[in-house]
Write a protein that holds these residues in place. Sequence first.
Motif, PDB file in Angstrom:
ATOM      1  N   SER A 136       2.877   8.447   5.829  1.00 22.44           N
ATOM      2  CA  SER A 136       2.284   8.104   4.658  1.00 22.44           C
ATOM      3  C   SER A 136       1.313   6.926   4.526  1.00 22.44           C
ATOM      4  O   SER A 136       1.491   6.040   5.426  1.00 22.44           O
ATOM      5  CB  SER A 136       3.467   8.068   3.577  1.00 22.44           C
ATOM      6  OG  SER A 136       4.021   6.772   3.637  1.00 22.44           O
ATOM      7  N   LYS A 137       0.270   7.327   3.797  1.00 16.18           N
ATOM      8  CA  LYS A 137      -0.613   6.161   3.886  1.00 16.18           C
ATOM      9  C   LYS A 137      -0.172   5.244   2.523  1.00 16.18           C
ATOM     10  O   LYS A 137      -0.035   5.903   1.333  1.00 16.18           O
ATOM     11  CB  LYS A 137      -2.110   6.607   3.455  1.00 16.18           C
ATOM     12  CG  LYS A 137      -2.585   7.485   4.809  1.00 16.18           C
ATOM     13  CD  LYS A 137      -3.830   8.193   4.374  1.00 16.18           C
ATOM     14  CE  LYS A 137      -4.434   8.701   5.557  1.00 16.18           C
ATOM     15  NZ  LYS A 137      -5.968   9.301   5.442  1.00 16.18           N
ATOM     16  N   ILE A 138      -0.498   4.003   2.787  1.00 15.90           N
ATOM     17  CA  ILE A 138       0.041   3.138   1.515  1.00 15.90           C
ATOM     18  C   ILE A 138      -1.410   2.611   0.863  1.00 15.90           C
ATOM     19  O   ILE A 138      -2.194   2.118   1.298  1.00 15.90           O
ATOM     20  CB  ILE A 138       0.746   1.599   1.957  1.00 15.90           C
ATOM     21  CG1 ILE A 138       2.007   1.998   2.633  1.00 15.90           C
ATOM     22  CG2 ILE A 138       0.765   0.721   1.085  1.00 15.90           C
ATOM     23  CD1 ILE A 138       2.519   1.014   3.574  1.00 15.90           C
ATOM     24  N   SER A 139      -1.386   3.056  -0.340  1.00 13.26           N
ATOM     25  CA  SER A 139      -2.448   2.644  -1.329  1.00 13.26           C
ATOM     26  C   SER A 139      -2.355   1.120  -1.877  1.00 13.26           C
ATOM     27  O   SER A 139      -1.325   0.842  -2.228  1.00 13.26           O
ATOM     28  CB  SER A 139      -2.480   3.627  -2.388  1.00 13.26           C
ATOM     29  OG  SER A 139      -3.575   3.332  -3.164  1.00 13.26           O
ATOM     30  N   LYS A 140      -3.499   0.642  -1.729  1.00 10.06           N
ATOM     31  CA  LYS A 140      -3.647  -0.800  -2.412  1.00 10.06           C
ATOM     32  C   LYS A 140      -4.532  -0.831  -3.296  1.00 10.06           C
ATOM     33  O   LYS A 140      -5.683   0.041  -3.445  1.00 10.06           O
ATOM     34  CB  LYS A 140      -4.092  -1.737  -1.036  1.00 10.06           C
ATOM     35  CG  LYS A 140      -2.880  -1.924  -0.243  1.00 10.06           C
ATOM     36  CD  LYS A 140      -3.328  -2.623   1.088  1.00 10.06           C
ATOM     37  CE  LYS A 140      -2.174  -3.089   1.659  1.00 10.06           C
ATOM     38  NZ  LYS A 140      -2.577  -3.853   3.088  1.00 10.06           N
ATOM     39  N   TYR A 156      -8.027  -2.512  -4.735  1.00  8.85           N
ATOM     40  CA  TYR A 156      -9.182  -3.447  -4.231  1.00  8.85           C
ATOM     41  C   TYR A 156     -10.117  -3.683  -5.455  1.00  8.85           C
ATOM     42  O   TYR A 156     -10.399  -2.982  -6.279  1.00  8.85           O
ATOM     43  CB  TYR A 156      -9.813  -2.434  -2.959  1.00  8.85           C
ATOM     44  CG  TYR A 156      -9.146  -2.274  -1.825  1.00  8.85           C
ATOM     45  CD1 TYR A 156      -9.109  -2.955  -0.880  1.00  8.85           C
ATOM     46  CD2 TYR A 156      -8.212  -1.190  -1.878  1.00  8.85           C
ATOM     47  CE1 TYR A 156      -8.524  -2.869   0.475  1.00  8.85           C
ATOM     48  CE2 TYR A 156      -7.718  -0.958  -0.595  1.00  8.85           C
ATOM     49  CZ  TYR A 156      -7.768  -1.897   0.433  1.00  8.85           C
ATOM     50  OH  TYR A 156      -7.165  -1.825   1.558  1.00  8.85           O
ATOM     51  N   ASN A 181      -8.225   2.236  -6.159  1.00  5.78           N
ATOM     52  CA  ASN A 181      -6.945   2.118  -5.290  1.00  5.78           C
ATOM     53  C   ASN A 181      -7.358   3.048  -4.218  1.00  5.78           C
ATOM     54  O   ASN A 181      -8.196   3.959  -4.330  1.00  5.78           O
ATOM     55  CB  ASN A 181      -5.888   2.926  -6.126  1.00  5.78           C
ATOM     56  CG  ASN A 181      -5.137   2.102  -7.294  1.00  5.78           C
ATOM     57  OD1 ASN A 181      -5.143   0.730  -6.890  1.00  5.78           O
ATOM     58  ND2 ASN A 181      -5.013   2.454  -8.152  1.00  5.78           N
ATOM     59  N   SER A 182      -7.141   2.403  -2.987  1.00  6.10           N
ATOM     60  CA  SER A 182      -7.162   3.189  -1.790  1.00  6.10           C
ATOM     61  C   SER A 182      -6.253   2.835  -0.753  1.00  6.10           C
ATOM     62  O   SER A 182      -5.864   1.930  -0.648  1.00  6.10           O
ATOM     63  CB  SER A 182      -8.694   3.220  -1.387  1.00  6.10           C
ATOM     64  OG  SER A 182      -8.882   3.948  -0.182  1.00  6.10           O
ATOM     65  N   ASP A 183      -6.350   3.710   0.388  1.00  8.19           N
ATOM     66  CA  ASP A 183      -5.569   3.225   1.573  1.00  8.19           C
ATOM     67  C   ASP A 183      -6.703   2.386   2.489  1.00  8.19           C
ATOM     68  O   ASP A 183      -7.741   2.331   2.282  1.00  8.19           O
ATOM     69  CB  ASP A 183      -5.223   4.460   2.556  1.00  8.19           C
ATOM     70  CG  ASP A 183      -5.968   5.271   2.962  1.00  8.19           C
ATOM     71  OD1 ASP A 183      -6.682   5.043   4.159  1.00  8.19           O
ATOM     72  OD2 ASP A 183      -6.579   6.220   2.336  1.00  8.19           O
ATOM     73  N   THR A 184      -6.138   1.550   3.443  1.00  4.42           N
ATOM     74  CA  THR A 184      -6.686   0.504   4.126  1.00  4.42           C
ATOM     75  C   THR A 184      -7.936   1.225   4.950  1.00  4.42           C
ATOM     76  O   THR A 184      -9.027   0.603   4.871  1.00  4.42           O
ATOM     77  CB  THR A 184      -5.937  -0.179   5.144  1.00  4.42           C
ATOM     78  OG1 THR A 184      -4.824  -0.868   4.207  1.00  4.42           O
ATOM     79  CG2 THR A 184      -6.655  -1.339   5.628  1.00  4.42           C
ATOM     80  N   SER A 187      -9.421   4.082   4.370  1.00  4.84           N
ATOM     81  CA  SER A 187     -10.548   4.565   3.765  1.00  4.84           C
ATOM     82  C   SER A 187     -11.435   3.306   3.099  1.00  4.84           C
ATOM     83  O   SER A 187     -12.568   3.444   2.765  1.00  4.84           O
ATOM     84  CB  SER A 187      -9.848   5.449   2.318  1.00  4.84           C
ATOM     85  OG  SER A 187      -9.310   6.504   2.998  1.00  4.84           O
TER      86      SER A 187
END
Length: 156
Positions: free
Chosen positions: A2-6, A8, A70-73, A75
């Motif tokens: 799974s991709k972790i969303s952060k 930004y 919000n996005s994964d690293t 992306s």
Amino acid sequence: MSKISKEYELFYFLPITFSPEEVNGTREKITSIISKYNGAITKEEDMGKKKLSYAVKGARHGYYLLTHFNSDTASANMISGEIKLIPEIIRHRLVIKQNYKQPHTSPMAPGVKEDQEEKITTNSETETKKEKEHDNGKVDIQELDRKIDELLLEDI
């Protein structure tokens, strides 16, 4: 996997010569790039016209814009790479949003007293400066920047 969303923050600025339509067009480009990489915009903020601390690509003033998303690293890296290719953007910075605690201090700079007053120039001093400018045919860059700042403050 799974991709972790952060979350930004994307901070960028555009030339002051842009019209509001051109600014909105560039903002829409940014939105489409973020959407292209499955990012979700949470907040957009137009910070207005401001003076830069130093000249960047010949610009001394610009439109400041801030976008939270919000996005994964992976992306986010792709988004930043595509933003570098947009010629209208003078400079941008993409960072992971942090929640900073604000210290409980006075808004004044250290060592500055609240009752301290600014130096006021008299009309005769201003006229003397103008006469000097006309005598040598040159305009002082600092004086020009000051006048531009005054005009920008009138817009607000």
